[in-house]
Design a protein around this motif. Structure first.
Motif, short mmCIF file in Angstrom:
data_model
loop_
_atom_site.label_atom_id
_atom_site.label_comp_id
_atom_site.label_asym_id
_atom_site.label_seq_id
_atom_site.Cartn_x
_atom_site.Cartn_y
_atom_site.Cartn_z
N ASP A 270 -7.33 -0.71 12.31
CA ASP A 270 -8.08 0.28 11.52
C ASP A 270 -8.90 1.20 12.41
N VAL B 86 -9.07 5.31 12.34
CA VAL B 86 -10.33 6.05 12.17
C VAL B 86 -10.53 7.03 13.33
N LYS C 229 -7.89 9.93 13.21
CA LYS C 229 -8.21 10.91 12.17
C LYS C 229 -9.49 11.68 12.50
N CYS D 240 -14.19 3.72 19.63
CA CYS D 240 -14.23 3.37 18.21
C CYS D 240 -13.99 1.86 18.08
N GLU E 265 -14.45 -1.79 15.40
CA GLU E 265 -14.81 -2.40 14.12
C GLU E 265 -15.82 -3.50 14.40
N HIS F 160 -17.04 11.55 10.32
CA HIS F 160 -15.71 10.94 10.38
C HIS F 160 -14.81 11.62 9.34
N ASP F 161 -13.51 11.36 9.45
CA ASP F 161 -12.58 11.86 8.43
C ASP F 161 -13.01 11.34 7.05
N TYR G 225 -10.50 8.39 6.08
CA TYR G 225 -10.38 7.30 7.06
C TYR G 225 -11.74 7.03 7.69
N ARG G 226 -12.54 6.30 6.95
CA ARG G 226 -13.86 5.94 7.47
C ARG G 226 -14.28 4.63 6.82
N SER G 227 -15.20 3.94 7.45
CA SER G 227 -15.65 2.67 6.91
C SER G 227 -17.03 2.37 7.50
#
Length: 211
Positions: free
Chosen positions: A32, A36, A39, A154, A156, A188-189, A192-194
């Motif tokens: 993921d 992220v 994107k 980037c 997680e 962020h996009d 596509y972000r979290s």
């Protein structure tokens, strides 16, 4: 070896088609954090056209190949055993590339002479896994970065087991030589972000260059 294809949509045309492998460790899957970061590059926050870009721990090559579709001249790097997968994905997406992209072996902590001069950008997605790889990774980052190199990392945030401790140690060590700035989630996009995936903008501290 059995593979399965992950499609990564692009704003400007056909999706990237990324082969993954069912066996072969963490490098064989599109994580993921890679989606992220890939994107995020598309948002245009970092001008990539004609820039020299190096991806560390590229795995499937998702991030680096996306950068190459945005006009960057990219070298995706990983261990020997991932070169075949990188080559397949470069071949599968070469018709979308507007810059250039090639795959090379780079083992963290080892000599980086062939990757000089320092790139404009270094891309890293989910490279903070193993405690034993922290020091070699930091050495490679220091050896590769020039005063103007922008490192986009980037990752997680993981709460299981030793992950938080490894993460903390990594950023502690990193701050000895680098300035870190977190890129806000709203940059962020949109899709596509979290909340638990972070992008850091990292630069060498200017005082740490030999004068």
């Amino acid at each position: 070896m059995a593979g399965f294809v992950r499609e990564l949509e692009r704003r400007g045309g056909p999706a990237l088609r990324l082969e993954q492998r069912a066996a072969g460790g963490v490098g064989c899957v599109v994580w993921d954090a890679a989606l992220v970061l890939a994107k995020f590059l598309e948002t245009g926050a970092c001008p990539l056209a004609r820039r020299h870009v190096l991806e560390l721990g590229a795995g499937t090559g998702a991030v680096g190949i996306m950068a190459a579709t945005l006009g960057a001249n990219v070298t995706v790097t990983d261990l020997e055993e991932l070169q075949e997968l990188l080559m397949v994905n470069i071949e599968n997406n070469k018709h979308l590339v507007t810059g250039s992209v090639r795959a090379k072996v780079l083992k963290w902590g080892e000599d980086v002479t062939e990757f000089q001069p320092p790139p404009d950008y270094i891309l890293m997605a989910d490279c903070i896994y193993y405690e034993e790889s922290l020091e070699p990774l930091l050495k490679t980052l220091k050896d590769l970065t020039g005063p103007d190199t922008c490192v986009l990392c980037c990752y997680e945030q993981r709460t299981m087991g030793k992950n938080p401790e490894i993460e903390r140690k990594y950023f502690e060590l990193l701050q000895m030589d680098f300035e870190l700035e977190k890129i806000p989630l709203d940059k962020h996009d949109e899709e596509y972000r979290s909340e638990d995936i972070h992008i850091m903008n990292i630069h060498r501290k200017q005082t740490n260059f030999p004068s």
